[in-house]
Design a protein around this motif. Structure first.
Motif, mmCIF file in Angstrom:
data_model
loop_
_atom_site.group_PDB
_atom_site.id
_atom_site.type_symbol
_atom_site.label_atom_id
_atom_site.label_comp_id
_atom_site.label_asym_id
_atom_site.label_seq_id
_atom_site.Cartn_x
_atom_site.Cartn_y
_atom_site.Cartn_z
ATOM 1 N N GLU A 165 0.986 -1.225 0.079
ATOM 2 C CA GLU A 165 0.029 -0.092 0.263
ATOM 3 C C GLU A 165 0.721 1.232 -0.126
ATOM 4 N N ILE A 166 1.983 1.244 0.571
ATOM 5 C CA ILE A 166 2.723 2.403 0.714
ATOM 6 C C ILE A 166 3.476 2.599 -0.331
ATOM 7 N N LYS A 172 9.122 6.136 -1.933
ATOM 8 C CA LYS A 172 10.463 5.505 -2.469
ATOM 9 C C LYS A 172 11.495 5.380 -1.714
ATOM 10 N N ARG A 173 11.455 6.181 -0.439
ATOM 11 C CA ARG A 173 12.620 6.066 0.475
ATOM 12 C C ARG A 173 11.830 5.782 1.804
ATOM 13 N N ILE A 174 11.973 4.406 1.988
ATOM 14 C CA ILE A 174 11.007 4.038 3.094
ATOM 15 C C ILE A 174 11.746 3.629 4.316
ATOM 16 N N ASP A 231 10.445 9.312 2.766
ATOM 17 C CA ASP A 231 9.057 9.719 2.529
ATOM 18 C C ASP A 231 7.892 8.658 2.726
ATOM 19 N N GLY A 232 8.382 7.588 3.623
ATOM 20 C CA GLY A 232 7.328 6.922 3.913
ATOM 21 C C GLY A 232 7.862 5.829 5.102
ATOM 22 N N GLN A 260 4.338 9.593 4.294
ATOM 23 C CA GLN A 260 3.282 8.782 4.464
ATOM 24 C C GLN A 260 3.605 7.895 5.830
ATOM 25 N N ILE A 261 2.489 7.342 6.541
ATOM 26 C CA ILE A 261 2.867 6.618 7.481
ATOM 27 C C ILE A 261 1.786 5.411 7.562
#
Length: 328
Positions: A165-166, A172-174, A231-232, A260-261
């Protein structure tokens, strides 16, 4: 609160007679039994379960051991267990182990001293002899073990869904938070997420974290200091996700446009955060009830179809993730 002496006085009988009626031991005339039961009802008398268990060498008490009652996920489990047990006329003694082995062992001793007839545990010590040496049925809850029956959610699928989902929402950088290594359920969700992230060929960082309320705030600050470009975030539980959300807003990150979280558990607090937390839902209440039913079958020596019951998980979309085409 009424005592057994109050009941005896109200019914005009001896304490011994009341005791015989309560424990269904020895002969009591039907008229006398009726007087005692009417007095019990009128006075709303509740027998002392511990005293009864000592007298009968059997109780209606169940031990429930939780690792950390400050984490709102565990009271949800407990409520499911309690509701099922109360419907069967059984009562809980709840212990909070604080994720400490010595407290866990101490509570097991307390359960034995109070003659509990079964134990449900969300313990840290699933693969130890502490439980093998007990002479009463044990069910593990939110934990997996080869030595005892258990009820748990599908961690592999939960981790996979969170990563899927993320990614499909553009991160793209999680940062992937790995829960405690001693919990197989935490490692299942971690493996599920890693497999999906590797398949998608995105950059990700692994951060080991506990499930503890105390550690969440410290971990969140360290995360953004070490990896400011992320970014996630796929969190190990909702408490960690809430701490990350709080810290992200404090340092000026825009949620969900910039970051995003996704949490894990779907505790009641998740939808009350601002913005409300997208998360993977574990059916905590249903898991508690299922564990209680499994323990009841063991206690009553009924056939067990499944020794290890895996329950489904699902993605709950709220406002810490971006909207996407549902067909995407």
């Amino acid at each position: 609160m009424a005592t057994i002496r109050d009941v005896a006085k109200k019914a005009g009988v001896s304490v011994a007679t009341v005791s015989r009626v309560l424990n269904n031991k020895g002969y009591t005339h039907e008229d006398t039994r009726k007087l005692v039961n009417e007095a019990i009802k009128e006075l709303n008398y509740k027998p002392n379960e511990v005293a009864r268990s000592l007298f009968k060498k059997k109780s209606r008490l169940i031990g429930l051991l939780l690792p950390d009652i400050r984490n709102p996920f565990f009271p949800e489990l407990a409520r499911g267990v309690e509701d099922e047990m109360q419907e069967q006329g059984l009562h809980l003694i709840i212990g909070n182990a604080d994720e400490k082995t010595e407290k866990e062992i101490d509570y097991l001793q307390t359960f034995k001293q109070n003659n509990v007839i079964g134990i449900i545990t969300a313990t840290n010590q699933a693969e130890t002899s502490y439980y093998d040496n007990l002479s009463i049925p044990v069910v593990f809850l939110d934990r997996t073990t080869i030595s005892h029956p258990s009820v748990y959610a599908d961690g592999l699928e939960g981790g996979r869904i969170a990563a899927h989902e993320i990614i499909r929402r553009g991160s793209k950088r999680i940062a992937l938070l790995r829960g405690p290594v001693e919990f197989q359920t935490a490692q299942d969700r971690f493996k599920g997420a890693v497999d999906e992230l590797c398949k998608a060929n995105v950059d990700f960082q692994v951060i080991t974290s506990s499930f503890s309320f105390h550690d969440a705030e410290v971990m969140a600050k360290a995360l953004f200091e070490k990896y400011p470009e992320i970014d996630g975030v796929i969190a190990s539980n909702d408490l960690s996700a809430a701490a990350i959300l709080h810290e992200a807003l404090r340092i000026g990150r825009s949620i969900p446009d910039d970051l995003q979280i996704i949490g894990y558990d779907d505790i009641p607090l998740s939808k009350l955060l601002y913005p409300p937390l997208s998360t993977i839902r574990q059916p905590a209440y249903d898991m508690g009830r299922e564990a209680a039913r499994l323990l009841l079958k063991l206690m009553n020596k009924k056939p067990i179809v499944e020794n290890n019951i895996q329950m489904p998980v699902s993605f709950i979309e709220r406002q810490t993730t971006r909207k996407v085409d549902k067909n995407g």
